[in-house]
Write an enzyme that holds these catalytic residues in place. Structure first.
Site, PDB file in Angstrom:
ATOM      1  N   ASN A 105       0.830  -1.210   0.000  1.00 12.33           N
ATOM      2  CA  ASN A 105       0.000   0.000   0.000  1.00 12.33           C
ATOM      3  C   ASN A 105       0.863   1.258   0.000  1.00 12.33           C
ATOM      4  O   ASN A 105       1.890   1.318   0.672  1.00 12.33           O
ATOM      5  CB  ASN A 105      -0.918   0.006   1.225  1.00 12.33           C
ATOM      6  CG  ASN A 105      -1.868  -1.171   1.208  1.00 12.33           C
ATOM      7  OD1 ASN A 105      -2.012  -1.829   0.180  1.00 12.33           O
ATOM      8  ND2 ASN A 105      -2.505  -1.452   2.323  1.00 12.33           N
ATOM      9  N   ASP A 107      -0.595   4.242   0.739  1.00 14.66           N
ATOM     10  CA  ASP A 107      -1.402   5.266   1.420  1.00 14.66           C
ATOM     11  C   ASP A 107      -0.799   5.802   2.720  1.00 14.66           C
ATOM     12  O   ASP A 107      -1.268   6.800   3.271  1.00 14.66           O
ATOM     13  CB  ASP A 107      -2.830   4.739   1.680  1.00 14.66           C
ATOM     14  CG  ASP A 107      -2.840   3.420   2.447  1.00 14.66           C
ATOM     15  OD1 ASP A 107      -1.964   3.202   3.308  1.00 14.66           O
ATOM     16  OD2 ASP A 107      -3.747   2.599   2.182  1.00 14.66           O
ATOM     17  N   HIS A 122       5.907  -0.632  -2.819  1.00 12.23           N
ATOM     18  CA  HIS A 122       5.432   0.085  -4.009  1.00 12.23           C
ATOM     19  C   HIS A 122       5.516   1.604  -3.826  1.00 12.23           C
ATOM     20  O   HIS A 122       4.983   2.348  -4.642  1.00 12.23           O
ATOM     21  CB  HIS A 122       3.991  -0.330  -4.358  1.00 12.23           C
ATOM     22  CG  HIS A 122       3.895  -1.738  -4.851  1.00 12.23           C
ATOM     23  ND1 HIS A 122       2.711  -2.435  -4.927  1.00 12.23           N
ATOM     24  CD2 HIS A 122       4.852  -2.596  -5.288  1.00 12.23           C
ATOM     25  CE1 HIS A 122       2.947  -3.660  -5.395  1.00 12.23           C
ATOM     26  NE2 HIS A 122       4.233  -3.775  -5.616  1.00 12.23           N
ATOM     27  N   GLY A 190      -5.301  -9.130   3.021  1.00 10.43           N
ATOM     28  CA  GLY A 190      -5.988  -8.238   2.082  1.00 10.43           C
ATOM     29  C   GLY A 190      -5.270  -7.931   0.786  1.00 10.43           C
ATOM     30  O   GLY A 190      -5.247  -6.784   0.362  1.00 10.43           O
TER      31      GLY A 190
HETATM   32  C1  BJW Z   1     -10.291  -7.402   1.834  1.00 14.21           C
HETATM   33  C2  BJW Z   1     -11.145  -6.422   2.295  1.00 14.21           C
HETATM   34  C3  BJW Z   1     -11.296  -6.357   3.675  1.00 14.21           C
HETATM   35  C4  BJW Z   1     -11.141  -6.226   0.205  1.00 14.21           C
HETATM   36  N1  BJW Z   1     -10.623  -7.205   4.450  1.00 14.21           N
HETATM   37  N2  BJW Z   1      -9.650  -8.240   2.617  1.00 14.21           N
HETATM   38  C5  BJW Z   1       5.845 -12.275 -13.231  1.00 14.21           C
HETATM   39  C6  BJW Z   1       4.768 -12.821 -13.915  1.00 14.21           C
HETATM   40  C7  BJW Z   1       3.868 -11.988 -14.585  1.00 14.21           C
HETATM   41  C8  BJW Z   1       4.039 -10.611 -14.581  1.00 14.21           C
HETATM   42  C9  BJW Z   1       5.087 -10.085 -13.885  1.00 14.21           C
HETATM   43  C10 BJW Z   1       5.969 -10.907 -13.220  1.00 14.21           C
HETATM   44  N3  BJW Z   1       6.899 -10.120 -12.625  1.00 14.21           N
HETATM   45  C11 BJW Z   1       6.596  -8.830 -12.890  1.00 14.21           C
HETATM   46  C12 BJW Z   1       5.516  -8.771 -13.674  1.00 14.21           C
HETATM   47  C13 BJW Z   1       4.865  -7.541 -14.174  1.00 14.21           C
HETATM   48  C14 BJW Z   1       4.041  -6.843 -13.144  1.00 14.21           C
HETATM   49  C15 BJW Z   1       2.910  -7.758 -12.652  1.00 14.21           C
HETATM   50  O1  BJW Z   1       2.936  -8.352 -11.607  1.00 14.21           O
HETATM   51  N4  BJW Z   1       1.848  -7.826 -13.412  1.00 14.21           N
HETATM   52  C16 BJW Z   1       0.696  -8.649 -12.989  1.00 14.21           C
HETATM   53  C17 BJW Z   1      -0.572  -7.841 -13.129  1.00 14.21           C
HETATM   54  C18 BJW Z   1       0.706  -9.948 -13.723  1.00 14.21           C
HETATM   55  N5  BJW Z   1       4.851  -6.423 -11.994  1.00 14.21           N
HETATM   56  C19 BJW Z   1       5.611  -5.351 -12.065  1.00 14.21           C
HETATM   57  O2  BJW Z   1       5.705  -4.691 -13.080  1.00 14.21           O
HETATM   58  C20 BJW Z   1       6.399  -4.991 -10.820  1.00 14.21           C
HETATM   59  N6  BJW Z   1       7.753  -4.807 -11.148  1.00 14.21           N
HETATM   60  C21 BJW Z   1       8.616  -5.834 -11.230  1.00 14.21           C
HETATM   61  O3  BJW Z   1       8.337  -6.962 -10.895  1.00 14.21           O
HETATM   62  O4  BJW Z   1       9.857  -5.464 -11.745  1.00 14.21           O
HETATM   63  C22 BJW Z   1      10.642  -6.470 -12.359  1.00 14.21           C
HETATM   64  C23 BJW Z   1       9.973  -6.875 -13.687  1.00 14.21           C
HETATM   65  C24 BJW Z   1       9.351  -5.930 -14.468  1.00 14.21           C
HETATM   66  C25 BJW Z   1       8.724  -6.314 -15.675  1.00 14.21           C
HETATM   67  C26 BJW Z   1       8.692  -7.657 -16.033  1.00 14.21           C
HETATM   68  C27 BJW Z   1       9.297  -8.602 -15.204  1.00 14.21           C
HETATM   69  C28 BJW Z   1       9.952  -8.209 -14.016  1.00 14.21           C
HETATM   70  C29 BJW Z   1       5.913  -3.664 -10.273  1.00 14.21           C
HETATM   71  C30 BJW Z   1       4.537  -3.751  -9.732  1.00 14.21           C
HETATM   72  C31 BJW Z   1       4.068  -2.408  -9.253  1.00 14.21           C
HETATM   73  C32 BJW Z   1       2.618  -2.467  -8.903  1.00 14.21           C
HETATM   74  N7  BJW Z   1       2.132  -1.208  -8.636  1.00 14.21           N
HETATM   75  C33 BJW Z   1       0.722  -1.040  -8.304  1.00 14.21           C
HETATM   76  C34 BJW Z   1       0.244   0.329  -8.752  1.00 14.21           C
HETATM   77  C35 BJW Z   1       0.950   1.427  -8.136  1.00 14.21           C
HETATM   78  C36 BJW Z   1       0.217   2.633  -8.528  1.00 14.21           C
HETATM   79  C37 BJW Z   1      -0.397   3.293  -7.321  1.00 14.21           C
HETATM   80  O5  BJW Z   1      -0.811   2.715  -6.318  1.00 14.21           O
HETATM   81  O6  BJW Z   1      -0.494   4.460  -7.464  1.00 14.21           O
HETATM   82  O7  BJW Z   1       0.523  -1.284  -6.916  1.00 14.21           O
HETATM   83  S1  BJW Z   1      -0.372  -2.203  -9.078  1.00 14.21           S
HETATM   84  C38 BJW Z   1      -1.520  -2.230  -7.770  1.00 14.21           C
HETATM   85  O8  BJW Z   1      -1.652  -3.609  -7.405  1.00 14.21           O
HETATM   86  C39 BJW Z   1      -0.860  -1.501  -6.590  1.00 14.21           C
HETATM   87  C40 BJW Z   1      -1.030  -2.521  -5.488  1.00 14.21           C
HETATM   88  O9  BJW Z   1      -0.051  -2.328  -4.483  1.00 14.21           O
HETATM   89  C41 BJW Z   1      -0.905  -3.830  -6.207  1.00 14.21           C
HETATM   90  C42 BJW Z   1      -1.465  -5.017  -5.461  1.00 14.21           C
HETATM   91  O10 BJW Z   1      -2.841  -4.895  -5.291  1.00 14.21           O
HETATM   92  P1  BJW Z   1      -3.531  -5.452  -3.962  1.00 14.21           P
HETATM   93  O11 BJW Z   1      -3.021  -4.744  -2.788  1.00 14.21           O
HETATM   94  O12 BJW Z   1      -3.447  -6.921  -3.949  1.00 14.21           O
HETATM   95  O13 BJW Z   1      -5.035  -4.931  -4.183  1.00 14.21           O
HETATM   96  P2  BJW Z   1      -6.255  -5.615  -4.979  1.00 14.21           P
HETATM   97  O14 BJW Z   1      -7.278  -4.572  -5.187  1.00 14.21           O
HETATM   98  O15 BJW Z   1      -5.781  -6.350  -6.156  1.00 14.21           O
HETATM   99  O16 BJW Z   1      -6.825  -6.701  -3.970  1.00 14.21           O
HETATM  100  C43 BJW Z   1      -7.471  -6.349  -2.758  1.00 14.21           C
HETATM  101  C44 BJW Z   1      -7.739  -7.616  -1.984  1.00 14.21           C
HETATM  102  O17 BJW Z   1      -8.284  -7.265  -0.729  1.00 14.21           O
HETATM  103  C45 BJW Z   1      -8.761  -8.535  -2.670  1.00 14.21           C
HETATM  104  O18 BJW Z   1      -8.269  -9.867  -2.619  1.00 14.21           O
HETATM  105  C46 BJW Z   1     -10.018  -8.411  -1.801  1.00 14.21           C
HETATM  106  O19 BJW Z   1     -10.761  -9.622  -1.714  1.00 14.21           O
HETATM  107  C47 BJW Z   1      -9.419  -8.070  -0.457  1.00 14.21           C
HETATM  108  N8  BJW Z   1     -10.259  -7.276   0.387  1.00 14.21           N
HETATM  109  N9  BJW Z   1     -11.656  -5.734   1.163  1.00 14.21           N
HETATM  110  C48 BJW Z   1      -9.822  -8.154   3.849  1.00 14.21           C
HETATM  111  N10 BJW Z   1     -12.138  -5.446   4.202  1.00 14.21           N
END
Ligand code: BJW
Ligand code: ZN
Length: 245
Positions: A105, A107, A122, A190
């Site tokens: 996060n 935030d 992040h 989460g």
């Molecule tokens: C509750 C609840 C409640 C609700 N109680 N629970 C390997 C394989 C495939 C792709 C890649 C790979 N390695 C890298 C990649 C590319 C990419 C990636 O992963 N893509 C995927 C989409 C497949 N990763 C990257 O580019 C990363 N860099 C990297 O690895 O560098 C090396 C590299 C680069 C390129 C290729 C290969 C290697 C960087 C990732 C940066 C992510 N940034 C973000 C956005 C930032 C912008 C911003 O915030 O302003 O970060 S993406 C976005 O998702 C944000 C979050 O931190 C992140 C994760 O999301 P999160 O926290 O899981 O949220 P949600 O909404 O998805 O889920 C919420 C959950 O809560 C849900 O499960 C609900 O059920 C639950 N929930 N209410 C409990 N009350």
């Protein structure tokens, strides 16, 4: 087994753990009113991530990206940490220097709650970074226009956030890797578990011998991999872990 049984089991494993590592995602802040990324009201539903959360998007239209971040900053500024963030602080205090928090996060609500031993892998929405000299600073006001520039070198400032396709900071990843390989319990709260590298952390900890416990409103792609999956709201379930086993 009921959720109550799962909580009892989780408490027992925690009580026996010498080292604890926690990973949090947007779900822990959802209970404070911060929108998640991929839920029904998720931030991505109105915006395509490739339009906003990539270095290419910033290069193409920095003003649009800054407007999105300002909108999120305004929204987050009205939110407070909740009982789950506070329970994580309590765990840090109990485990003293044997707990590490990894948060995806941006935030800042963990720090606001009092967490001190943490990696914000992040980045942080309240920080900016110079695209020229790389200097990072806290800056809570970005009035637009004009676009914000660096006082030292006049280059454009960007959010201090890791966007898709960008590498995470090596030092942070190294610290997280140590915390994952060295913990007895890995608690995942989460997160949808789809964004790498964090999506791979449960496997790393499990292969290194940790017991992996997930807390999430729903099942996730990781639920089959973890040892214990607790379904419910973070604000309700995380504080329950604080009671004696
Ligand atoms: C509750 C609840 C409640 C609700 N109680 N629970 C390997 C394989 C495939 C792709 C890649 C790979 N390695 C890298 C990649 C590319 C990419 C990636 O992963 N893509 C995927 C989409 C497949 N990763 C990257 O580019 C990363 N860099 C990297 O690895 O560098 C090396 C590299 C680069 C390129 C290729 C290969 C290697 C960087 C990732 C940066 C992510 N940034 C973000 C956005 C930032 C912008 C911003 O915030 O302003 O970060 S993406 C976005 O998702 C944000 C979050 O931190 C992140 C994760 O999301 P999160 O926290 O899981 O949220 P949600 O909404 O998805 O889920 C919420 C959950 O809560 C849900 O499960 C609900 O059920 C639950 N929930 N209410 C409990 N009350
Ligand atoms: Zn500069």
């Amino acid at each position: 087994m009921t959720t109550d049984d799962h909580i009892l089991l989780a408490r027992r494993h925690l009580a026996a753990a010498r080292k604890l590592t926690i990973l949090t995602g947007a779900g822990i802040s959802a209970d404070s009113g911060v929108p998640t990324f991929r839920g029904a009201d998720g931030l991505w539903r109105n915006f395509r991530p490739e339009d906003l959360a990539t270095p290419e998007a910033f290069e193409r239209d920095p003003r649009l990206v800054w407007e999105w971040y300002n909108w999120r900053r305004e929204l987050i500024a009205t939110k407070q940490s909740n009982s789950a963030h506070h329970a994580v602080v309590e765990l840090e205090q109990r485990w003293v220097d044997r707990m590490w928090l990894i948060t995806q996060n941006v935030d800042g609500l963990h720090r606001a709650a009092g967490s001190q031993r943490l990696s914000e892998i992040h980045g942080n929405i309240w920080k900016v970074r110079c695209t020229g000299c790389g200097v990072v600073s806290e800056n809570r006001e970005i009035p637009l226009p004009p676009l914000p520039t660096c006082r030292l070198c006049q280059a454009l400032l960007r959010p201090h956030i890791v966007w898709f396709g960008e590498s995470l900071w090596e030092e942070e990843i190294h610290r997280c890797d140590e915390a994952l390989r060295d913990c007895d319990v890995f608690l995942v709260i989460g997160t949808s578990g789809v964004v790498y590298p964090a999506a791979g952390f449960a496997s790393v900890a499990k292969e290194a011998g940790a017991m992996v416990i997930e807390i999430n409103l729903d099942r996730t792609p990781q639920s089959n991999l973890v040892d214990l999956s607790l379904q419910g709201r973070a604000k309700d379930l995380v504080p329950l872990l604080l009671y004696p086993a």
